[in-house]
Motif scaffolding. Structure first.
Motif, PDB file in Angstrom:
ATOM      1  N   GLY A  98      -9.454  -6.532   3.474  1.00 17.70           N
ATOM      2  CA  GLY A  98      -9.061  -5.133   3.330  1.00 17.70           C
ATOM      3  C   GLY A  98      -9.778  -4.358   4.408  1.00 17.70           C
ATOM      4  O   GLY A  98     -11.009  -4.261   4.395  1.00 17.70           O
ATOM      5  N   LEU A 103      -6.161   0.131   5.618  1.00 14.79           N
ATOM      6  CA  LEU A 103      -6.252   0.824   4.333  1.00 14.79           C
ATOM      7  C   LEU A 103      -6.656   2.287   4.464  1.00 14.79           C
ATOM      8  O   LEU A 103      -6.442   3.068   3.531  1.00 14.79           O
ATOM      9  CB  LEU A 103      -7.255   0.110   3.416  1.00 14.79           C
ATOM     10  N   PRO A 117      -1.667   1.724   0.054  1.00 19.47           N
ATOM     11  CA  PRO A 117      -3.067   1.302  -0.091  1.00 19.47           C
ATOM     12  C   PRO A 117      -3.675   1.619  -1.456  1.00 19.47           C
ATOM     13  O   PRO A 117      -4.531   0.872  -1.930  1.00 19.47           O
ATOM     14  CB  PRO A 117      -3.785   2.083   1.014  1.00 19.47           C
ATOM     15  N   ARG A 309     -12.524   4.021  -0.027  1.00 18.38           N
ATOM     16  CA  ARG A 309     -11.307   3.890   0.774  1.00 18.38           C
ATOM     17  C   ARG A 309     -10.509   5.192   0.799  1.00 18.38           C
ATOM     18  O   ARG A 309     -10.034   5.636   1.849  1.00 18.38           O
ATOM     19  CB  ARG A 309     -10.427   2.765   0.222  1.00 18.38           C
TER      20      ARG A 309
END
Length: 328
Positions: A98, A103, A117, A309
């Motif tokens: 990832g 992402l 994502p 993220r």
């Protein structure tokens, strides 16, 4: 009547007993993995993600007794491989990288990704963080970042920087450098960072804002000249190299990568993957190998990884808007 009512009850009890005796296929046991695990890397072999992924996969194989087999699925700045992970069966036997590029950067760079994502993945854990390293071809007449900026301003558009693909930090660091330094350069995307390094050494491109594990190798053998790191602090593997922020205040791009699976990974598998990853990242041999490659182990919970993220996606959306970065 009594006899008629007893038979359904007895049948129900027997069915329940039989069901409890059968293994539950929908909930893999805590003994996962019982077979080799496929790990999808998003970039070509030889680059930094390949080097650091192999270190982690080797340790995971030792901890589990099962092979973690790396499969490179390259293309479109890593989004091809990321989509392949999203489409995999959520059984724990296909997981993969990832990346900050796919992402956090990709959603603002590509009009169509082929995955969401926030929706299509199970975030498992972070793996490592590291800055990039600006290296230039030895023939370029610049010994510092100010000298490089002066050279680029004298001949706008003549010089090119390479990356492992559009949307990678290697690409976006160059775009951010152009914006903050007020210079013009040509972006040349390659199918993996290793290919960009080949053309840098051959003089077909002039610089790469490479991830440290691959870039530092060119510096150590004298093939390329280092000018700066892209994080806010100097790197322990090259403490003599200044940061870009020392010339361009506030410049900061630090690459991060983690391990993810497709959405819907069973809780038992997720818990075991997270625990094993934390154990692997705490291993002294792994920590030493990561440090040698300029990376810092980065262990998180799934919740921490998901939250981080999302915050990074918001940050890079603004950087991309200001820099005018485009997918090539």
């Amino acid at each position: 009547m009594p006899t008629a009512t007893r038979w359904p009850r007895r049948a129900a009890l027997l069915a329940a007993a039989a069901a409890s005796a059968r293994p539950a296929r929908a909930q893999p046991s805590a003994e996962w993995p019982t077979q080799p695990v496929r790990y999808i890397n998003l970039y070509a072999p030889g680059g930094s993600t390949d080097i650091l992924s192999r270190i982690w996969c080797h340790r995971m194989s030792a901890l589990t007794g099962q092979q973690f087999v790396i499969e490179a699925r390259t293309g479109a700045g890593g989004t091809v491989g990321q989509a392949a992970i999203a489409r995999a069966a959520p059984d724990g036997y296909t997981i993969g990288l990832g990346s900050i590029a796919t992402l956090a950067i990709g959603p603002s760079l590509y009009p169509v990704l082929g995955y969401d994502p926030a929706r299509d993945f199970t975030m498992i854990s972070g793996l490592w963080r590291l800055p990039n390293l600006l290296i230039i071809n030895n023939a370029l007449p610049a010994r510092s970042v100010p000298e490089l900026i002066a050279l680029l301003k004298r001949e706008p558009g003549r010089y090119a920087f390479g990356s492992g693909g559009s949307g990678t930090t290697v690409h976006l660091a160059g775009e951010m450098f152009k914006q903050q330094a007020g210079v013009e350069m040509v972006h040349v995307p390659f199918r993996g960072e290793a290919a960009a390094m080949v053309d840098l050494l051959a003089g077909r491109i002039h610089m790469v804002f490479g991830n440290i594990p691959s870039a530092i190798a060119q510096v150590r053998d004298g093939s390329a000249r280092p000018l700066a790191v892209t994080g806010l602090e100097r790197s322990p593997v090259a403490p003599e190299v200044p940061t870009l922020a020392e010339t361009l205040p506030g410049f900061d791009i630090t690459s991060w990568n983690g391990v993810v699976g497709p959405a819907g990974l069973p809780p038992a598998v997720l818990a075991r993957l997270m625990a094993l990853t934390a154990q692997a990242l705490a291993d002294p041999a792994l920590m030493h190998s990561y440090k040698e490659n300029g990376a810092v182990p980065w262990s998180t919970t799934p919740e921490e990884f998901a939250s981080f993220r999302a915050a990074e996606e918001r940050r890079f959306a603004e950087i991309i808007r200001i820099s005018g970065a485009k997918a090539d």
